[in-house]
Design a protein around this motif. Structure first.
Motif, PDB file in Angstrom:
ATOM      1  N   GLY A   1      -5.301  -4.541   9.740  1.00  0.00           N
ATOM      2  CA  GLY A   1      -5.479  -5.417  10.610  1.00  0.00           C
ATOM      3  C   GLY A   1      -5.973  -6.705  10.342  1.00  0.00           C
ATOM      4  N   PHE A   2      -5.725  -7.385   9.207  1.00  0.00           N
ATOM      5  CA  PHE A   2      -5.825  -8.545   8.776  1.00  0.00           C
ATOM      6  C   PHE A   2      -4.475  -9.458   8.394  1.00  0.00           C
ATOM      7  CE2 PHE A   2      -7.558 -12.043   6.252  1.00  0.00           C
ATOM      8  CZ  PHE A   2      -8.687 -12.724   7.010  1.00  0.00           C
ATOM      9  N   PHE A   3      -3.791  -9.023   7.414  1.00  0.00           N
ATOM     10  CA  PHE A   3      -2.399  -9.344   7.070  1.00  0.00           C
ATOM     11  C   PHE A   3      -1.434  -8.526   7.652  1.00  0.00           C
ATOM     12  CE2 PHE A   3      -5.394 -10.448   3.493  1.00  0.00           C
ATOM     13  CZ  PHE A   3      -5.288 -11.840   3.431  1.00  0.00           C
ATOM     14  N   ALA A   4      -0.294  -9.185   7.885  1.00  0.00           N
ATOM     15  CA  ALA A   4       0.965  -8.669   8.353  1.00  0.00           C
ATOM     16  C   ALA A   4       1.440  -7.605   7.452  1.00  0.00           C
ATOM     17  CB  ALA A   4       2.009  -9.447   8.749  1.00  0.00           C
ATOM     18  N   SER A   5       2.072  -6.551   7.720  1.00  0.00           N
ATOM     19  CA  SER A   5       2.357  -5.317   6.579  1.00  0.00           C
ATOM     20  C   SER A   5       3.395  -5.852   5.814  1.00  0.00           C
ATOM     21  CB  SER A   5       3.138  -4.386   7.431  1.00  0.00           C
ATOM     22  OG  SER A   5       2.095  -3.711   8.046  1.00  0.00           O
ATOM     23  N   ASN A   6       4.136  -7.283   6.034  1.00  0.00           N
ATOM     24  CA  ASN A   6       5.152  -7.358   5.261  1.00  0.00           C
ATOM     25  C   ASN A   6       4.705  -8.711   4.227  1.00  0.00           C
ATOM     26  OD1 ASN A   6       5.025  -9.695   6.885  1.00  0.00           O
ATOM     27  ND2 ASN A   6       7.020  -9.786   7.859  1.00  0.00           N
ATOM     28  N   ASP A   7       3.404  -9.119   4.351  1.00  0.00           N
ATOM     29  CA  ASP A   7       2.838  -9.870   3.653  1.00  0.00           C
ATOM     30  C   ASP A   7       2.578  -9.621   2.152  1.00  0.00           C
ATOM     31  OD1 ASP A   7       0.698 -12.799   4.046  1.00  0.00           O
ATOM     32  OD2 ASP A   7       0.133 -11.279   2.335  1.00  0.00           O
ATOM     33  N   ALA A   8       2.585 -10.301   1.194  1.00  0.00           N
ATOM     34  CA  ALA A   8       2.474 -10.116  -0.042  1.00  0.00           C
ATOM     35  C   ALA A   8       1.438  -9.474  -0.533  1.00  0.00           C
ATOM     36  CB  ALA A   8       2.954 -11.201  -1.291  1.00  0.00           C
ATOM     37  N   THR A   9       0.260  -9.707   0.128  1.00  0.00           N
ATOM     38  CA  THR A   9      -0.897  -9.083  -0.205  1.00  0.00           C
ATOM     39  C   THR A   9      -1.114  -7.501   0.293  1.00  0.00           C
ATOM     40  OG1 THR A   9      -1.995  -9.964   1.740  1.00  0.00           O
ATOM     41  CG2 THR A   9      -2.123 -11.293  -0.070  1.00  0.00           C
ATOM     42  N   MET A  10      -0.189  -7.311   1.278  1.00  0.00           N
ATOM     43  CA  MET A  10      -0.253  -5.828   1.557  1.00  0.00           C
ATOM     44  C   MET A  10       0.405  -4.799   0.838  1.00  0.00           C
ATOM     45  SD  MET A  10      -2.350  -5.740   3.970  1.00  0.00           S
ATOM     46  CE  MET A  10      -2.311  -4.140   4.799  1.00  0.00           C
TER      47      MET A  10
END
Length: 394
Positions: free
Chosen positions: A305-314
Motif C-alpha cells: 500500500g505504499f509503493f507501486a508493485s512495479n517499483d524496484a523496491t517492491m
C-alpha cells in the motif's frame, strides 16, 4: 419582550425545564415569572428534600436554581446528595445567596455548581444577567446530552463493527495433520489485524496474517478488503509473493494514502508437507523444530500500500520449507512484539522466540495461552495496538 443575546432558538421548539429551589415563596414566584417570560418550563420546591422529590417525578430537568440557606435540607446538603448520583450530578446548578456571603458561594462552586447569583436581584439582573446565565447553563446541558448521545451511537457502531469483525476471523480451523490455536486482542474494540485459513484446492490450504496500519473502524474496513481479495489471489497465482503484489495494487487504488499493510501469506500442501510462504513488511514467522532452538524464518521486505508493485523496491520472495513431524510455526502481528511495559521496554521478538522455544512440551492451546499471559504480565496495563497470535503444530 427582551431579545436575549445568545438565546438558543431550539429552546423555543423544545423549552428547557428548570427546577427552582428556594424557601421564600416570593423569590420562587419572582424567578418563576422570569423563567416563564423567556419560554422555560418551571418546577418549584421549597427546600432540598422537596427538590429530590421533584427530580424523582420529573427526571428531565435541565437546570436547577438552588438557594443555599433553607430549612429541612439546605443547599449544601442537596449538593452533597447530588454528588453521589451521577445522573443528577450532570444537571447544572446555579446557586444563590445573599450579597455578603461569598464564602458560601465559593463552597458551593467547589461542589460542582455551574454558576451563581447574589440576592437581592436588581431589575437588570432579572432581565439580562440571570436569563443569560440560565441560557448558558441550559445550552451546556443540551450540548452535553447531544455529545453523550453521539458517543452512545458511536460506541454502538463500534460494538457492531467489532461483532462483524469476528466474522472475518477463522472458525473451527481444520487443516489435515495440523493443530491450530489462535487469539486476537483488539486494542480499541475494533482492530486492523486479520488472519484466516482457507481451502484453495483439495490438496492446498491458504493462510494469511495481515496488519493494517492504525486501528479502529477504518483499519477494520481495510481488513475486509484483504479478506475479500487475498484468497482469490492465492488460488489464482499459487505463489504467495504474486498474491501479495496483486493485493498491493488493489490497496493503492482502494485505500487512502496513509493506509499501509504488512502481511504474511502461505500455501500449505498437507500431502507433501510443504509450505511456501512470503511476507510483505510483516514480522518473521518463528519455527520451532525438535532438538533445535526456535528461530526466525524471514527477512525484511517492503510493506503493502505504499509503493507501486512495479517499483524496484517492491521485491517479494517466496520461500519453501519442508515441514517435519513435530514442527511448530508461530505467526503474529507486531502489536505483540512492540507492546511496551511501564519502563517503555518492548516485549520484543527475542522474548517471544524464547517463549516458543521453551514451550516445546506444551500443547498448542496452552502455548498460545502462555504467550498471552506473559504479554499481559509484561505490559501490566492496556495494550496500545491490536495483537494476533497463531500457533500451528504439525
Amino acid at each position: 419582550m427582551i431579545n436575549l443575546c445568545g438565546y438558543d432558538p431550539d429552546l423555543r421548539q423544545n423549552p428547557a425545564k428548570i427546577l427552582i429551589v428556594d424557601d421564600s415563596k416570593l423569590t420562587r414566584e419572582m424567578l418563576r415569572a422570569v423563567m416563564l417570560k423567556f419560554g422555560y418550563k418551571v418546577v418549584t420546591a421549597q427546600h432540598g428534600r422537596a427538590a429530590i422529590e421533584a427530580l424523582t417525578a420529573a427526571p428531565d430537568i435541565d437546570l436547577i436554581i438552588l438557594d443555599l440557606v433553607m430549612p429541612v435540607m439546605n443547599g449544601f446538603e442537596f449538593l452533597q446528595w447530588r454528588a453521589e448520583r451521577p445522573e443528577v450530578n450532570l444537571i447544572p446548578v446555579i446557586v444563590s445567596s445573599s450579597l455578603d456571603d461569598f464564602d458560601a458561594i465559593t463552597i458551593a462552586l467547589s461542589m460542582n455548581s455551574y454558576d451563581y447569583f447574589t440576592k437581592p436581584l436588581t431589575e437588570r439582573d432579572m432581565e439580562v444577567t440571570l436569563p443569560l446565565k440560565i441560557t448558558n447553563a441550559v445550552a451546556t446541558r443540551r450540548l452535553m446530552l447531544q455529545t453523550r448521545r453521539q458517543n452512545e451511537l458511536l460506541n454502538y457502531e463500534l460494538e457492531m463493527a467489532a461483532r462483524y469483525q469476528q466474522f472475518l476471523l477463522p472458525r473451527d480451523v481444520n487443516i489435515q495433520g495440523v493443530k491450530v490455536a489462535y487469539q486476537f486482542e483488539p486494542c480499541s474494540g475494533v482492530g486492523g489485524d486479520y488472519f484466516d485459513f482457507f481451502e484453495l484446492s483439495r490438496d492446498e490450504v491458504g493462510m494469511v496474517v495481515a496488519d493494517v496500519s492504525g486501528h479502529g473502524v477504518a483499519s477494520a474496513m481495510t481488513a475486509t478488503i484483504i479478506k475479500a481479495l487475498i484468497p482469490r489471489y492465492l488460488e489464482i497465482y499459487k505463489a504467495p509473493s504474486a498474491a501479495l503484489l496483486a493485493l498491493n495494487d488493489d490497496l493503492l487504488k482502494l485505500t487512502p494514502d496513509d493506509v499501509f499493510v504488512t502481511a504474511f501469506a502461505g500455501v500449505y500442501r498437507p500431502a507433501s508437507r510443504q509450505l511456501i510462504w512470503s511476507t510483505a513488511g510483516h514480522p518473521s514467522p518463528i519455527l520451532a523444530r525438535k532438538d533445535r532452538p526456535a528461530s526466525l524464518l524471514g527477512e525484511e521486505s517492503p510493506i503493502l500500500g505504499f509503493f507501486a508493485s512495479n517499483d524496484a523496491t517492491m521485491k517479494l520472495c517466496d520461500q519453501l520449507i519442508d515441514i517435519l513431524p513435530g514442527d511448530r510455526l508461530v505467526l503474529y502481528t507486531d502489536g505483540l512484539i512492540e507492546a511496551k511495559n511501564q519502563a517503555d521496554v518492548m516485549f520484543g521478538v527475542n522474548r517471544l522466540t524464547h517463549l516458543v522455544g521453551s514451550g516445546g512440551g506444551v500443547a498448542t492451546e496452552a502455548l498460545k495461552d502462555m504467550i498471552c499471559q506473559e504479554l499481559f504480565r509484561f505490559v501490566g496495563g492496556p495494550i496500545n495496538d491490536d495483537v494476533a497470535i497463531i500457533v500451528l503444530d504439525f
